[in-house]
Design a protein around this motif. Structure first.
Motif, mmCIF file in Angstrom:
data_model
loop_
_atom_site.group_PDB
_atom_site.id
_atom_site.type_symbol
_atom_site.label_atom_id
_atom_site.label_comp_id
_atom_site.label_asym_id
_atom_site.label_seq_id
_atom_site.Cartn_x
_atom_site.Cartn_y
_atom_site.Cartn_z
ATOM 1 N N GLY A 1 0.824 -1.207 0.000
ATOM 2 C CA GLY A 1 0.000 0.000 0.000
ATOM 3 C C GLY A 1 0.857 1.257 0.000
ATOM 4 N N ILE A 2 1.911 1.304 0.827
ATOM 5 C CA ILE A 2 2.782 2.483 0.887
ATOM 6 C C ILE A 2 3.488 2.689 -0.450
ATOM 7 N N LEU A 3 3.989 1.597 -1.035
ATOM 8 C CA LEU A 3 4.697 1.715 -2.313
ATOM 9 C C LEU A 3 3.761 2.208 -3.406
ATOM 10 N N ARG A 4 2.506 1.742 -3.387
ATOM 11 C CA ARG A 4 1.559 2.194 -4.402
ATOM 12 C C ARG A 4 1.253 3.679 -4.230
ATOM 13 N N ARG B 1 -1.711 -11.038 -7.832
ATOM 14 C CA ARG B 1 -2.575 -10.713 -6.690
ATOM 15 C C ARG B 1 -2.003 -9.548 -5.898
ATOM 16 N N ALA B 2 -0.685 -9.555 -5.717
ATOM 17 C CA ALA B 2 -0.042 -8.443 -5.002
ATOM 18 C C ALA B 2 -0.158 -7.152 -5.789
ATOM 19 N N GLY C 1 2.613 -2.837 -12.449
ATOM 20 C CA GLY C 1 3.664 -3.618 -13.097
ATOM 21 C C GLY C 1 4.917 -3.722 -12.253
ATOM 22 N N ALA C 2 5.262 -2.643 -11.551
ATOM 23 C CA ALA C 2 6.451 -2.660 -10.704
ATOM 24 C C ALA C 2 6.252 -3.608 -9.522
ATOM 25 N N ILE C 3 5.066 -3.553 -8.919
ATOM 26 C CA ILE C 3 4.775 -4.459 -7.805
ATOM 27 C C ILE C 3 4.818 -5.912 -8.290
ATOM 28 N N LEU C 4 4.228 -6.159 -9.469
ATOM 29 C CA LEU C 4 4.237 -7.523 -10.016
ATOM 30 C C LEU C 4 5.667 -8.009 -10.216
ATOM 31 N N ARG C 5 6.537 -7.131 -10.721
ATOM 32 C CA ARG C 5 7.928 -7.537 -10.964
ATOM 33 C C ARG C 5 8.667 -7.844 -9.665
ATOM 34 N N VAL C 6 8.344 -7.090 -8.609
ATOM 35 C CA VAL C 6 9.006 -7.334 -7.322
ATOM 36 C C VAL C 6 8.730 -8.749 -6.830
ATOM 37 N N PHE C 7 7.451 -9.121 -6.815
ATOM 38 C CA PHE C 7 7.103 -10.436 -6.272
ATOM 39 C C PHE C 7 7.388 -11.557 -7.281
ATOM 40 N N PHE C 8 7.354 -11.214 -8.573
ATOM 41 C CA PHE C 8 7.762 -12.220 -9.561
ATOM 42 C C PHE C 8 9.236 -12.558 -9.387
ATOM 43 N N LEU C 9 10.054 -11.528 -9.129
ATOM 44 C CA LEU C 9 11.479 -11.780 -8.910
ATOM 45 C C LEU C 9 11.714 -12.619 -7.659
ATOM 46 N N CYS C 10 10.891 -12.416 -6.641
ATOM 47 C CA CYS C 10 11.036 -13.233 -5.429
ATOM 48 C C CYS C 10 10.864 -14.714 -5.756
ATOM 49 N N GLY C 11 9.808 -15.046 -6.515
ATOM 50 C CA GLY C 11 9.603 -16.447 -6.886
ATOM 51 C C GLY C 11 10.608 -16.939 -7.900
#
Length: 415
Positions: A304-307, A402-403, A314-324
């Motif tokens: 929420g803070i980052l948004r 989802r994130a 897209g940036a949020i998706l890339r963050v969690f995609f990189l985690c996996g």
């Protein structure tokens, strides 16, 4: 940077390092199992093919038969030396040897054993890789013209060794007024060979070519030709040329014709094993979803803070995609390393397992080869790596989306 911070975060900080390690270990073991299985399967296939190619002709040229002056069907080649020279002149052929073949009963020490006799010239027998180059062979191959060469299985069944005598009994002997009498000849065992195939060692023996002609009433002819080629894996390309060189009544039979069903069965089993082990990789990859779902839940406030600071979906998706993705990549690399080490040291590992089990892990009496080995093939390694990465990346997309779609207002409502 954010993804790396989340991956190495401690549990007290809302990280899921434990779940991350579980995911890495699961993918590592799955990729290791896939590579190890494919390496052992490839090793078995390689040993099986090498056994066939080492003891058998790549191509057998035989005659379909023709009617002689008495109206009887005559098979074989009368001008075998000329035909052998023509076959040897075919591009890609390394050896063409005339052969006389027949089935007999071998008797010694009160024991009997059925065998197939190959009558060949001594210089041709010396060029058969598994006959002349076996490490467990007994006797001197140079003495072969003075007797008979037996497979190790026959020698063991008859309890004979080099220097002992054996009797060859053929039902197709001399024809008399009272019928056909069996032909019985005695020969000295001059050589005992081990080809690497228990089936061949229990059923094959070699006689000098001229002696086999006399024994099987085949004076002046050869039954067939053993042909060796440079590229046995693509033996089909030699068929038409060998037919033309063999003469009008010539026919060919390749080693793939004899072992075709077995090779096709191995191919089907290889494909099925790859599919089954791929399911194991998929199951291990599903652990990434659990870890990411927990990570997204724990990092709801951060999202929420980052948004609100301006990060896009897209940036949020890339963050969690990189985690996996990093988790899948780490597990894949570790699995490849373990799988390659296992395949390269398989013989030592298998010998240790056999010793711990007290022997008998691999019984050659029910399998076509004496030893099991592993063969590391880079296309198998690449297939396992690509499969693992694709599955790891694919299962990461759902929790990452989802994130990315989380409403920042809902994420910060109770903060």
């Amino acid at each position: 940077m954010i993804a790396w911070r989340y991956l190495r975060a401690r549990r007290a900080e809302g990280g899921v390092s434990v779940m991350t390690w579980i995911s890495v270990i699961g993918i590592t073991l799955a990729v290791f199992a896939l590579i190890a299985t494919m390496a052992v399967r490839a090793g078995f296939r390689s040993e099986f093919v090498n056994t066939i190619l080492g003891a058998n002709a790549h191509v057998t040229v035989y005659s379909s038969g023709q009617m002689d002056a008495q109206g009887q069907m005559s098979r074989g080649f009368a001008d075998y030396d000329a035909v052998a020279a023509q076959l040897a002149a075919v591009p890609g052929v390394t050896r063409a040897a005339p052969v006389v073949r027949g089935q007999v009963m071998i008797s010694a020490n009160g024991q009997n054993s059925g065998a197939e006799i190959f009558g060949m010239k001594p210089e041709d027998v010396a060029t058969i890789p598994s006959i002349a180059g076996g490490g467990d062979d007994m006797g001197d191959l140079a003495q072969f013209p003075n007797g008979i060469a037996l497979g190790a299985g026959i020698a063991r069944d008859l309890n004979v060794g080099v220097g002992d005598k054996v009797r060859l009994i053929s039902a197709d002997g001399v024809k008399t007024a009272f019928g056909t009498s069996p032909r019985v000849n005695a020969y000295t065992v001059t050589y005992v060979f081990t080809t690497g195939s228990p089936d061949i060692d229990r059923t094959r023996a070699y006689l000098p070519f001229a002696e086999a002609q006399a024994y099987f009433n085949a004076e002046g002819r050869a039954d067939e030709f053993e042909v060796m080629v440079e590229d046995p894996e693509n033996v089909e390309k030699y068929g038409d040329t060998l037919l033309a060189a063999g003469g009008q009544n010539a026919m060919v039979w390749t080693w793939k014709d004899g072992a075709g069903n077995y090779l096709r069965a191995l191919t089907v089993e290889d494909n099925m094993m790859f599919i089954l082990m791929s399911i194991l990789v998929l199951i291990a990859s599903m652990n990434i979803i659990s870890g990411l779902v927990m990570l997204v839940k724990n990092k709801g406030r951060d999202i929420g803070i980052l948004r609100t600071m301006g990060l896009t979906e897209g940036a949020i998706l890339r963050v969690f995609f990189l985690c996996g993705a990093v988790t899948g990549l780490a597990g894949t690399i570790m699995g490849i390393v373990l799988g390659c080490l296992f395949a390269l040291n398989f013989t030592a590992i298998f010998d240790w397992i056999n010793w711990v089990a007290g022997g008998g892990v691999w019984d050659p009496s029910v399998r076509p080869i004496y030893h099991l080995s592993a063969k590391l093939q880079w296309h198998d390694v690449m297939s396992a790596a690509i499969l693992s990465l694709i599955l790891s990346f694919a299962v990461t997309i759902f929790p990452a989306r989802r994130a990315a779609r989380m409403n920042p207002v809902e994420a910060l409502r109770y903060e």
